[in-house]
Design an enzyme around this catalytic site. Structure first.
Site, mmCIF file in Angstrom:
data_model
loop_
_atom_site.group_PDB
_atom_site.id
_atom_site.type_symbol
_atom_site.label_atom_id
_atom_site.label_comp_id
_atom_site.label_asym_id
_atom_site.label_seq_id
_atom_site.Cartn_x
_atom_site.Cartn_y
_atom_site.Cartn_z
ATOM 1 N N HIS A 129 0.764 -1.192 -0.093
ATOM 2 C CA HIS A 129 -0.004 0.006 0.072
ATOM 3 C C HIS A 129 0.995 1.261 0.088
ATOM 4 O O HIS A 129 0.464 2.513 0.154
ATOM 5 C CB HIS A 129 -1.025 0.232 1.170
ATOM 6 C CG HIS A 129 -2.054 -0.739 1.163
ATOM 7 N ND1 HIS A 129 -3.383 -0.336 0.494
ATOM 8 C CD2 HIS A 129 -2.431 -2.088 1.353
ATOM 9 C CE1 HIS A 129 -4.238 -1.547 0.441
ATOM 10 N NE2 HIS A 129 -3.659 -2.293 0.801
ATOM 11 N N LYS A 163 -9.196 14.064 3.666
ATOM 12 C CA LYS A 163 -8.380 12.778 3.742
ATOM 13 C C LYS A 163 -7.145 13.306 4.795
ATOM 14 O O LYS A 163 -7.126 14.065 5.723
ATOM 15 C CB LYS A 163 -7.409 12.671 2.527
ATOM 16 C CG LYS A 163 -6.724 14.099 2.077
ATOM 17 C CD LYS A 163 -5.871 14.113 0.818
ATOM 18 C CE LYS A 163 -6.544 13.952 -0.415
ATOM 19 N NZ LYS A 163 -6.651 12.754 -1.246
ATOM 20 N N ARG A 164 -6.568 12.081 5.247
ATOM 21 C CA ARG A 164 -5.621 12.365 6.442
ATOM 22 C C ARG A 164 -4.665 13.288 6.144
ATOM 23 O O ARG A 164 -4.279 13.551 4.908
ATOM 24 C CB ARG A 164 -4.917 11.062 6.795
ATOM 25 C CG ARG A 164 -5.665 9.735 7.100
ATOM 26 C CD ARG A 164 -6.010 10.402 8.671
ATOM 27 N NE ARG A 164 -4.873 10.199 9.570
ATOM 28 C CZ ARG A 164 -4.742 9.420 10.446
ATOM 29 N NH1 ARG A 164 -5.373 8.456 10.995
ATOM 30 N NH2 ARG A 164 -3.813 9.463 11.367
ATOM 31 N N LYS A 189 0.449 14.377 1.144
ATOM 32 C CA LYS A 189 -0.708 14.867 0.536
ATOM 33 C C LYS A 189 -0.811 16.243 0.359
ATOM 34 O O LYS A 189 -1.835 16.615 -0.555
ATOM 35 C CB LYS A 189 -2.117 14.343 1.313
ATOM 36 C CG LYS A 189 -2.007 12.902 1.417
ATOM 37 C CD LYS A 189 -3.002 12.393 2.337
ATOM 38 C CE LYS A 189 -3.113 10.676 2.563
ATOM 39 N NZ LYS A 189 -4.105 10.033 1.466
ATOM 40 N N THR A 216 -8.622 6.739 -2.593
ATOM 41 C CA THR A 216 -9.900 6.179 -3.115
ATOM 42 C C THR A 216 -10.964 7.356 -2.688
ATOM 43 O O THR A 216 -11.917 7.444 -3.175
ATOM 44 C CB THR A 216 -10.370 4.999 -2.196
ATOM 45 O OG1 THR A 216 -9.978 5.244 -0.873
ATOM 46 C CG2 THR A 216 -9.680 3.841 -2.543
ATOM 47 N N LYS A 271 -14.657 8.730 -4.757
ATOM 48 C CA LYS A 271 -15.813 9.009 -4.152
ATOM 49 C C LYS A 271 -16.198 10.195 -4.469
ATOM 50 O O LYS A 271 -17.463 10.395 -5.026
ATOM 51 C CB LYS A 271 -15.633 9.258 -2.589
ATOM 52 C CG LYS A 271 -15.307 7.919 -2.013
ATOM 53 C CD LYS A 271 -14.898 7.850 -0.523
ATOM 54 C CE LYS A 271 -13.975 6.807 -0.118
ATOM 55 N NZ LYS A 271 -13.114 7.333 1.200
#
Ligand SMILES: *Cc1c(COP(=O)(O)O)cnc(C)c1O
Length: 808
Positions: free
Chosen positions: A353, A541-542, A547, A649, A653
């Site tokens: 992952h 998101k986290r 990110k 992911t 969405k």
């Protein structure tokens, strides 16, 4: 559709367990009674299905993951059983209760950090929907992921005691409990049967399973999620107790139970702690014991184990299932090493992952040696044989064997253990899998290329579209019929309406309604009024440096400066919404949250600024919050540095709900562009190979600053401070060079990011029809990202299993 007399079942449940009659039933009681009824029906359905399935003697899948982020269950189950309308009507007419109120009451079990755990939950749903029999295994953490509370912008963590309100979806299965052994000394003895191995004086912990039914949509199968709880075996040391050592007797109890007390709250970052190792071994040992003994009882042999069993490990966290299975086969069923090894390596498959070095698990050898002495011996033997085989292959590179070793620098490399002990290794998006093959797993790929394959992640579109966004689902039902619920590719039928002004207007209206719903939530939680006609630009998101929530914040600051300098004349109003939890010990991430929070207060306290922009930080990102956020998104921020996000992911969405992505060429974004076309995506930034080159040549942040006056002003703004709070530490970080600075190179992508946003705003404010067409194209192209497609990929390419349906 399931049929039953729900009124009778509910009334019986109310009478039996709570001694209340239908006249005075409250919503919380009804929530429990109805949920219990549904749970029992699903249990019966699973039992019936599995009984028929066992008769076929076909292979079964076991999916191991330290996290399952399932979200709420009631609505999902009613939807999947196709009884939502019927139940809603019944509750209204017979009990004057609103079903939506019951949905509100249910707690969200936060048994995961983010994408990894949510993926596992989507898989169980999709597998059940497509009639694949599966059991998921994880841990019943007493405390799930912490509740996030910002105090003056600084994240603090509160315990998530999700079990206190008697969570009804779990059922204990005491008959399947077993014992997990830690510590002790390995005792080897030659007997008439040969060498026998046992553990002397182990610490014994009892594992008790709790089962949860995961329904599929309109199908025969029901997935099972089995969560293990740790118990002290001697509930009480009577010796200590009778000697008056009450407290010590109690604390040995709690030591055992500490194992399943709390979920480690880091996403994409390892802890390497002893307790975490114990959690992992606790999960795999109880699971492996259960799987092997069930198999043996059925077939009276383990010779056919790998023909009947696929065991999947989601990330390296359950890696110890490999040596644990070897231990059981050899020490308990007296298989030879070679035969045990063949069985294991024909059974286990592994999904990677991440490529982030800080997330690759490496445990100290001595922890494993002292806590799991027999497992340690087995890992050593796996490695000895593996290294011998690599040297024997003589691939002309002396250091190769060293690089591939499971042991290095007194640590055990769990990814290497997984690759050696599995027959299949997969990445979670095309780009990610290519990077695995070219970089961290290159040696393994060169030795056995056939072992490696890609299966791109997905999401269950029934939860993320039909349930989260009923307005859009209803429109789709009307336009293309409901087949897309099972065949997600049918969503492409929407494309034929691309030039239909009526449909575009309907989509526009639905988006507005969903924006209003989110705006009401924001009003309630943050006391901020949002302009629902502004662009909803969301990053949920986290919180992680890779990110790059910080890149988003830098642009917001740049817009603030434009407005203050009076150069914002043409700017279309935009609302920036963030939701993100940071790991409790991740200082930089908490600082970035504080920056966003401070910007939010700064903008909202200023009439001039808040005419154009709004900034909102929503606390406590979770599955249930995501279900409100996703349908309201218009711009989806997927802006990780290329090469760092394995898949993502959240991006899927948003896409499914009609948001247009502004994103880098990273993770599954690459495949989203392939599906929807570059014209319907705002692409920016360096490509993954450009990132690598830049980093190797030496990233020089100052150079970007000198060439971009905008960035210069942003840094000045941070240094001056916002609402009296200085953010110099962030500007220092951004200005650092490749040693000690920003490893995710925000400056390198800033201008490209800024320009992509300009393009997006310009389309939104001058050509809303084109925007809506782009949005429609995204919904129509999102079918590929259903986890139905993903689990079919695993079933066909990795597990080699077929669907099983009940034919009557
Ligand atoms: C989907 C989801 C994630 C994953 O989001 P990414 O953007 O892919 O990182 C994390 N948390 C929750 C609650 C989710 O629903």
């Amino acid at each position: 559709m399931i049929t039953a007399n729900f009124k009778d079942l509910i009334d019986a449940e109310l009478a039996r367990h709570w001694d209340v009659s239908m006249e005075n039933v409250t919503p919380p009681l009804m929530q429990r009674a109805l949920s219990s009824v549904i749970k029992d029906l699903l249990s019966q359905k699973r039992q019936h299905y599995m009984k028929k399935f066992q008769d076929t003697c076909e292979k079964q899948v076991y999916y191991l993951c330290m996290e399952f982020l399932v979200g709420k269950s009631l609505r999902n189950n009613l939807f999947n059983l196709e009884i939502e309308e019927q139940i809603s009507k019944l509750l209204h007419e017979e009990y004057q209760i609103d079903l939506a109120d019951l949905y509100e009451i249910e707690r969200d079990p936060g048994l995961g950090n983010g994408g990894l755990g949510r993926l596992a939950a989507c898989f169980l749903d999709s597998l059940a929907t497509q009639n694949y029999p599966v059991t998921g295994f994880s841990i019943k953490y007493e405390f799930g992921l912490f509740k996030q509370k910002l105090i003056d912008g600084w994240q603090t963590e509160l315990p998530d005691d999700w079990l206190t309100t008697s969570y009804v979806w779990l059922s204990p299965r005491f008959q399947d409990r077993c014992i997990v052994r830690f510590d002790g000394a390995v005792h080897e003895e030659w007997t008439s049967e040969g060498l026998t191995i046992r553990l002397d004086n182990p610490t014994e912990i009892e594992a008790v399973p709790y089962d949860m039914m995961i329904s599929g949509y309109s199908s025969d199968a029901v997935s099972l999620l089995r969560l293990w709880e740790a118990h002290s075996l001697n509930r009480f040391d009577m010796n200590l107790f009778s000697q008056g050592e009450y407290i010590r007797a109690m604390s040995e109890d709690s030591m055992a139970e500490a194992i399943t007390k709390v979920l480690y709250p880091s996403d994409n970052h390892v802890e390497g702690k002893e307790l975490r190792l114990k959690q992992q071994y606790f999960l795999v040992s109880s699971t492996a014991q259960g799987i092997v003994s069930t198999h043996y009882n059925r077939y009276k042999t383990l010779d056919n184990f790998s023909d009947k069993t696929a065991i999947h490990i989601n990330d390296t966290h359950p890696a110890l299932v490999i040596p644990e299975l070897l231990r059981i086969f050899m020490d308990e069923y007296r298989y030879s090493w070679d035969r045990a090894w063949d069985l294991v390596t024909q059974t286990v498959s592994y999904t990677n992952h991440t490529v982030l070095p800080e997330a690759l698990e490496r445990f100290q050898e001595n922890i494993i040696q002292s806590r799991l002495p027999r497992i340690y011996m087995i890992i050593q033997e796996i490695n000895r044989r593996f290294i011998d085989s690599i040297i024997a292959q003589d691939l002309g590179d002396a250091s190769r064997a060293n690089r591939m070793s499971i042991f290095s620098n007194n640590k055990i490399n769990m990814a290497n253990l997984c690759i050696v002990g599995s027959y299949s290794v997969n990445g979670v998006a095309g780009l990610h899998t290519e990077i695995l093959k070219k970089t961290i797993f290159k040696d393994f790929y060169d030795c056995s290329p056939k072992k490696f394959l890609n299966v791109t992640n997905g999401i269950t579109h029934r939860r993320w579209l039909n349930q989260a966004n009923p307005l859009l689902a209803n429109l789709l039902d009307d336009l293309i019929g409901p087949d897309y619920r099972i065949h997600s590719q049918e969503l492409s039928g929407l494309l034929q309406f691309k030039n239909d002004d009526g449909v575009l207007a309907a989509l526009d209206h639905i988006k507005l309604e969903n924006k209003k719903r989110l705006a009401e939530y924001i009003q309630k939680t943050n006391c901020i009024s949002i302009n629902v006609d502004s662009i909803f630009d969301i990053q949920a998101k986290r919180l992680h440096e890779y990110k790059r929530q910080l890149l988003n914040a830098l642009r917001i600051i740049s817009l603030i400066i434009d407005i203050q300098e009076g150069s914002a004349g043409e700017m279309f109003p935009e609302t920036f919404i963030f939701a993100a939890k940071a790991a409790p010990g991740y200082f930089r991430a908490k600082e970035i949250i504080q920056l966003i929070y401070t910007l939010s207060g700064y903008v909202n306290g200023d009439d001039q600024l808040s005419k154009y922009i709004n900034v909102v930080f929503l606390e406590n990102y979770s599955v249930s919050l995501a279900e409100i956020i996703m349908p309201a998104g218009e711009l989806s921020e997927q802006i990780s540095l290329a090469g760092k996000e394995a898949s993502g992911t959240g991006n899927m969405k948003f896409m499914l709900n009609g948001a247009i992505t502004i994103g880098t060429y990273d993770g599954a974004n690459v495949e989203m562009i392939r599906q929807v076309g570059e014209d319907n995506f705002f692409l920016f930034g360096l490509k993954d190979y450009e990132v690598e080159n830049l980093w190797c040549q030496g990233y020089n942040s100052i150079q970007y600053l000198q060439n971009c006056p905008r960035l210069h002003r942003v840094i000045d703004f941070l240094n001056t401070g916002i609402s009296g709070r200085s953010f110099e530490s962030i500007s220092k970080y951004l200005l650092g060079d490749s040693r000690g600075g920003d490893p995710y190179m925000c400056f390198a992508d800033f201008e490209s990011y800024f320009n992509a946003h300009e393009k997006a705003s310009s389309i939104y404010c001058t050509d809303k029809k084109k925007w809506n067409q782009m949005s429609l194209s995204n919904i129509a192209a999102a079918g590929y990202f259903s986890s139905d497609r993903t689990v079919k990929g695993y079933s066909d390419k990795i597990w080699n299993i077929k669907p099983f349906t009940l034919k009557d």
